[in-house]
Write an enzyme that holds these catalytic residues in place. Structure first.
Site, PDB file in Angstrom:
ATOM      1  N   ASN A 193      52.777  35.010  58.358  1.00 50.74           N
ATOM      2  CA  ASN A 193      52.524  36.188  59.184  1.00 50.74           C
ATOM      3  C   ASN A 193      53.119  37.480  58.629  1.00 50.74           C
ATOM      4  OD1 ASN A 193      52.312  37.731  61.936  1.00 50.74           O
ATOM      5  ND2 ASN A 193      54.485  37.709  61.430  1.00 50.74           N
ATOM      6  N   TYR A 233      46.204  47.933  51.710  1.00 51.11           N
ATOM      7  CA  TYR A 233      46.301  47.013  52.855  1.00 51.11           C
ATOM      8  C   TYR A 233      45.026  46.165  53.014  1.00 51.11           C
ATOM      9  CZ  TYR A 233      47.143  45.319  57.609  1.00 51.11           C
ATOM     10  OH  TYR A 233      47.298  44.514  58.716  1.00 51.11           O
TER      11      TYR A 233
HETATM   12  P1  NAD Z   1      55.425  44.081  62.478  1.00 50.23           P
HETATM   13  O1  NAD Z   1      55.662  45.230  61.562  1.00 50.23           O
HETATM   14  O2  NAD Z   1      55.751  44.224  63.922  1.00 50.23           O
HETATM   15  O3  NAD Z   1      56.165  42.792  61.927  1.00 50.23           O
HETATM   16  C1  NAD Z   1      56.027  42.441  60.585  1.00 50.23           C
HETATM   17  C2  NAD Z   1      56.965  41.316  60.278  1.00 50.23           C
HETATM   18  O4  NAD Z   1      56.906  41.071  58.878  1.00 50.23           O
HETATM   19  C3  NAD Z   1      58.411  41.664  60.617  1.00 50.23           C
HETATM   20  O5  NAD Z   1      59.017  40.530  61.204  1.00 50.23           O
HETATM   21  C4  NAD Z   1      59.012  41.980  59.275  1.00 50.23           C
HETATM   22  O6  NAD Z   1      60.384  41.700  59.209  1.00 50.23           O
HETATM   23  C5  NAD Z   1      58.215  41.038  58.390  1.00 50.23           C
HETATM   24  N1  NAD Z   1      58.317  41.468  57.001  1.00 50.23           N
HETATM   25  C6  NAD Z   1      57.903  42.634  56.467  1.00 50.23           C
HETATM   26  N2  NAD Z   1      58.264  42.676  55.177  1.00 50.23           N
HETATM   27  C7  NAD Z   1      58.903  41.507  54.906  1.00 50.23           C
HETATM   28  C8  NAD Z   1      59.504  40.955  53.765  1.00 50.23           C
HETATM   29  N3  NAD Z   1      59.556  41.623  52.606  1.00 50.23           N
HETATM   30  N4  NAD Z   1      60.065  39.726  53.861  1.00 50.23           N
HETATM   31  C9  NAD Z   1      60.048  39.046  55.009  1.00 50.23           C
HETATM   32  N5  NAD Z   1      59.483  39.523  56.135  1.00 50.23           N
HETATM   33  C10 NAD Z   1      58.932  40.737  56.067  1.00 50.23           C
HETATM   34  O7  NAD Z   1      53.926  43.663  62.254  1.00 50.23           O
HETATM   35  P2  NAD Z   1      52.863  42.897  63.184  1.00 50.23           P
HETATM   36  O8  NAD Z   1      52.020  43.937  63.781  1.00 50.23           O
HETATM   37  O9  NAD Z   1      53.526  41.902  64.028  1.00 50.23           O
HETATM   38  O10 NAD Z   1      51.988  42.196  62.046  1.00 50.23           O
HETATM   39  C11 NAD Z   1      52.137  40.839  61.697  1.00 50.23           C
HETATM   40  C12 NAD Z   1      50.987  40.460  60.784  1.00 50.23           C
HETATM   41  O11 NAD Z   1      49.738  40.685  61.465  1.00 50.23           O
HETATM   42  C13 NAD Z   1      50.934  41.279  59.497  1.00 50.23           C
HETATM   43  O12 NAD Z   1      50.561  40.455  58.411  1.00 50.23           O
HETATM   44  C14 NAD Z   1      49.843  42.296  59.772  1.00 50.23           C
HETATM   45  O13 NAD Z   1      49.199  42.737  58.586  1.00 50.23           O
HETATM   46  C15 NAD Z   1      48.918  41.514  60.664  1.00 50.23           C
HETATM   47  N6  NAD Z   1      48.093  42.378  61.525  1.00 50.23           N
HETATM   48  C16 NAD Z   1      48.663  43.169  62.487  1.00 50.23           C
HETATM   49  C17 NAD Z   1      47.844  43.986  63.256  1.00 50.23           C
HETATM   50  C18 NAD Z   1      48.384  44.876  64.339  1.00 50.23           C
HETATM   51  O14 NAD Z   1      47.602  45.667  64.903  1.00 50.23           O
HETATM   52  N7  NAD Z   1      49.630  44.789  64.719  1.00 50.23           N
HETATM   53  C19 NAD Z   1      46.462  44.002  63.035  1.00 50.23           C
HETATM   54  C20 NAD Z   1      45.933  43.188  62.043  1.00 50.23           C
HETATM   55  C21 NAD Z   1      46.760  42.372  61.291  1.00 50.23           C
END
Ligand code: NAD
Length: 245
Positions: A88, A153
C-alpha cells in the site's frame, strides 16, 4: 474472514494502509505494519493496543531487498507465517513536467514501484514455501486515465497494474494470487495535501457525489485477502464511485 492468517501492510501507519491494517485485525488476522520511521510506526501501534499481541511494527527500507527479507522473516518468526501482503505504501505528485527533477521522479518510482517489486519478491518466497498466499497492490484510478500533471505518479500506477497482471500469471502455479485495488479520491492525508479547489473539482465529477472513505477502500483489500476471492487473480478493482478522472 482472516483468522489464523498473517498480513504485512506497507504504509500501514495512516490513511488507507491504517484502515486496511485495522480491517485485517478486525477479521482475525495477525498484522505487521510497515512504516518508513519507527516514530510513526509506534504512533500507529499506540492506536491498536486493543488487538494485543496480534499486531507488530516493522520499518525496513522498502527498496532494500535484504532489509525487507529480514523484516518479513521476523514477521514469520513472530506469527508463524506470512499469508497476505498489502503493498500500500505510496507517494503522490502533481509536479509539472517542466519543473520535475530527476530526484523527485526517482523517489516516486522507488516507493510506488520498486518497493512493490522488492516486497512482493520477499513475500512470494515465503508464501511459495508455505503453499500459497495473496498479494494486493495499490493502484489508482489514474492508472486508467493518467493525470494532467505529475506524470511520475500515473506512470507508476500503470506499471503496478502491469506487474499485478503479469505476476498473477507467473505465481498462480504457486497458489499465490496477485490483485490490485484502484481507489479514486479517498479522504486521507494524501488528498488533504492537494489544493482544496482541486479536490472540490474532482469530487463534483464523481457520479456517487463524494470522495471515498479509507474504510471503503479497505473492504476491497479484505475481499482480495480472503477466500471470498479464491478464484480471482490479476484483477484491478476500481473503488472510485465511477469517477472519470
Ligand atoms: P497517505 O499519504 O495517507 O499514506 C501513505 C503511506 O505510505 C504512509 O503510511 C506513509 O508512511 C507510507 N510511505 C510513504 N513513503 C514511504 C516509504 N518510503 N517507506 C515506507 N512507507 C512509506 O496515502 P494514502 O492516501 O493512504 O494512499 C495509500 C495508497 O493508496 C498509495 O499507494 C496511493 O498511491 C494509493 N491511492 C490513494 C488515493 C487517495 O485518494 N488517497 C487514490 C488512489 C490511490
Amino acid at each position: 474472514m482472516l483468522k489464523g492468517k498473517t498480513a504485512v501492510v506497507t504504509g500501514g501507519t495512516r490513511g488507507i494502509g491504517f484502515a486496511v491494517a485495522k480491517k485485517y485485525l478486525d477479521n482475525g488476522a495477525n498484522v505487521a505494519i510497515a512504516g518508513s520511521r519507527q516514530e510513526t510506526v509506534d504512533k500507529a501501534l499506540a492506536q491498536l493496543t486493543a488487538y494485543g499481541d496480534r499486531v507488530m511494527g516493522i520499518c525496513p527500507d522498502l527498496c532494500d531487498p535484504d532489509a525487507v527479507a529480514a523484516a518479513f522473516a521476523a514477521v514469520k518468526e513472530r506469527f508463524g507465517s506470512l499469508d497476505i501482503l498489502a503493498n500500500n505504501a505510496g507517494v503522490s505528485s502533481r509536479t509539472s513536467l517542466y519543473d520535475y527533477t530527476l530526484e523527485e521522479f526517482s523517489k516516486i518510482i522507488d516507493i510506488n514501484l520498486k518497493a512493490v517489486f522488492v516486497c512482493t519478491q520477499a513475500a512470494a518466497r515465503l508464501m511459495r514455501e508455505a503453499g500459497g498466499g495473496s498479494i494486493i497492490n495499490a493502484s489508482s484510478m489514474v492508472s486508467e486515465y493518467g493525470q494532467p500533471s505529475g506524470c511520475g505518479y500515473p506512470a507508476t500506477k500503470f506499471a503496478v497494474d502491469g506487474m499485478t497482471k503479469s505476476l498473477a500469471r507467473e505465481l498462480a502455479k504457486d497458489h499465490i494470487r496477485v490483485n490490485a485495488v484502484a481507489p479514486g479520491v479517498t479522504k486521507t492525508d494524501m488528498v488533504a495535501a492537494l489544493p482544496k479547489e482541486m479536490v472540490d473539482r474532482i469530487s463534483a465529477g464523481i457520479p456517487l457525489g463524494r470522495p471515498g472513505e479509507p474504510d471503503e477502500v479497505a473492504d476491497a483489500y479484505l475481499y482480495f485477502a480472503s477466500d471470498m476471492s479464491s478464484y480471482v487473480t490479476g484483477a484491478v478493482l476500481r473503488v472510485d464511485g465511477a469517477a472519470m478522472n
